[in-house]
Write an enzyme that holds these catalytic residues in place. Structure first.
Site, PDB file in Angstrom:
ATOM      1  N   SER A 177     -11.332  51.187 -75.876  1.00 43.01           N
ATOM      2  CA  SER A 177     -12.273  52.187 -75.333  1.00 43.01           C
ATOM      3  C   SER A 177     -11.609  53.472 -74.865  1.00 43.01           C
ATOM      4  CB  SER A 177     -13.093  51.576 -74.199  1.00 43.01           C
ATOM      5  OG  SER A 177     -14.072  50.700 -74.714  1.00 43.01           O
ATOM      6  N   LYS A 225     -12.950  56.254 -76.897  1.00 49.36           N
ATOM      7  CA  LYS A 225     -14.211  56.919 -76.585  1.00 49.36           C
ATOM      8  C   LYS A 225     -14.020  58.388 -76.205  1.00 49.36           C
ATOM      9  CE  LYS A 225     -17.067  52.968 -75.195  1.00 49.36           C
ATOM     10  NZ  LYS A 225     -16.300  51.873 -75.814  1.00 49.36           N
ATOM     11  N   TYR A 244     -22.830  50.540 -69.652  1.00 50.43           N
ATOM     12  CA  TYR A 244     -21.727  50.733 -70.591  1.00 50.43           C
ATOM     13  C   TYR A 244     -22.025  50.091 -71.934  1.00 50.43           C
ATOM     14  CZ  TYR A 244     -16.799  51.191 -71.912  1.00 50.43           C
ATOM     15  OH  TYR A 244     -15.619  51.532 -72.514  1.00 50.43           O
TER      16      TYR A 244
END
Length: 385
Positions: A55, A58, A165
């Site tokens: 992540s 991201k 999330y």
């Protein structure tokens, strides 16, 4: 040996982490680098260690979209379905009739801003018990399958109503492709990695130094570290900008230093200064980040960073709204990857740091204490920066 070096050495010796690489820098360059432990058999961890950053990808995906916004090719409030008509298939999960999902249209369109800030309603199955139930009922594969069809998670709430999330930035990468015309892999390479000199960042192991790829591990019930199979899917049908990248700590620090420098690093401009300011602003208003309660404890512990503190979301990062005593300043930004690769940057104090290892569960309490101690030691060491 510095206090930071000692902290890393002791963390490995005490079994808090199997190995670790950490770096601190500012807009001008590197301040400190350290490592401890073996990242693989007979391979000491170091600056050239390659991590599955999950992540941490991201923020790169959000930057890709922000570049298009900065060039007036996209807008924060563009409806996703206007760019990708097939996104209209995505509905809100409104409960179950027995085991049959009940779906309805969302109250408002999902926008680019919703995707980037985790306010779209898309949620991971790790932190919402209705998602595994939905997946079992429908046969929907996990986003980590690499299947394009796996993008079609339902919304768990109406867009813009809460922070939760999820997979929004995987869709954001698809928006980048649709607007720009290049694949997101090519876009990131040409617009971000090559200009920033991120030579050890890529979407496949063969795009990085495979000989320096670290072991992927999990902490067993007895506290020992054992091999794990959680890796990004190779040669997927699309590259998910929520999880797909491999990178080194120095490469990621260059990305963070670019943001500290107002969008330009070593003469290469990625974003305008105004673009950086717009990216790092609070994009969710009065909403705030919620405690993430795990439904998959082998993958993640509960996540509550800076408990009790007001946390919002910029167009790419968790953002703290108040000074944290002895740690980051108000307006600082950061996030992490599921295998416990973590970072933050503090524009007010001109500091950026990464702390990277490679094991599950995410937000392991012993690791999170190390992360807090690391941050406190960084600020005690570089308080005058």
């Amino acid at each position: 040996m510095s206090a930071l070096d000692a902290l890393l050495r002791d963390a490995v010796a005490e079994g808090t982490v199997p190995f670790v690489v950490a770096m601190v820098g500012n807009s001008d360059g590197l301040e400190w680098s350290g490592s401890a432990g073996d990242a693989a058999a007979r391979q000491p961890a170091g600056e050239d260690s390659v991590f599955r950053i999950f992540s941490m990808t991201k923020a790169i995906g959000s930057l890709a979209a922000m570049i298009l916004i900065d060039r007036d090719k996209l807008d924060f409030d563009t409806a996703v379905a206007d760019v990708i008509p097939d996104f209209g298939r995505v509905k809100v999960l409104d409960g179950f009739d027995g085991t049959v999902p009940i779906l309805r249209d969302p109250a408002r369109p999902v926008t680019v801003r919703h995707l980037a800030t985790h306010t779209s309603g898309l949620e991971y199955e790790i932190w919402n018990a209705d998602m595994p139930k939905y997946m079992e009922a429908t046969g929907l594969a996990s986003i980590l399958s690499g299947s394009r069809e796996a993008l079609f998670y339902p919304l768990m709430s109406d867009p813009g109503t809460r922070w939760a999330y999820g997979i929004g930035i995987d869709w954001l990468g698809q928006v980048v492709e649709a607007v720009d015309g290049r694949s997101v892999e090519r876009f990131c390479r040409e617009e971000i990695f090559e200009p920033l000199g991120m030579t050890n960042t890529g979407f496949e192991p063969n795009q990085v130094d495979q000989d320096r790829l670290v072991d992927c591990l999990f902490r067993s019930e007895d506290g020992a570290f054992e091999p794990s199979e959680m890796v990004p899917p190779p040669t997927p049908e699309y590259y998910g900008m929520g999880h797909a990248l491999y990178a080194t700590a120095p490469d990621y620090l260059r990305f963070l230093r670019m943001l500290l420098s107002g969008g330009t690093l070593d003469g290469q401009t990625i974003l305008s200064r105004q673009g950086v300011e717009r990216m790092l602003a609070n994009h969710i208003g009065r909403l705030s980040l919620e405690r993430m309660v795990t439904v998959a404890p082998t993958v993640s512990a509960d996540v509550d960073i800076f408990p009790g503190a007001r946390k919002t979301h910029s167009f790419g990062f968790m953002r703290v709204e108040d000074d944290q005593p002895g740690q980051r300043s108000a307006g600082s930004q950061g996030w992490a990857g599921v295998l416990n690769t973590h970072y933050w940057f503090d524009p007010r104090k001109n500091l950026a740091a990464v702390l990277m290892t490679q094991f599950l569960p995410f937000a392991d309490p012993r690791f999170m204490q190390l992360y807090s101690d690391f941050e406190t030691t960084v600020y005690a060491t570089y308080r005058s920066s």
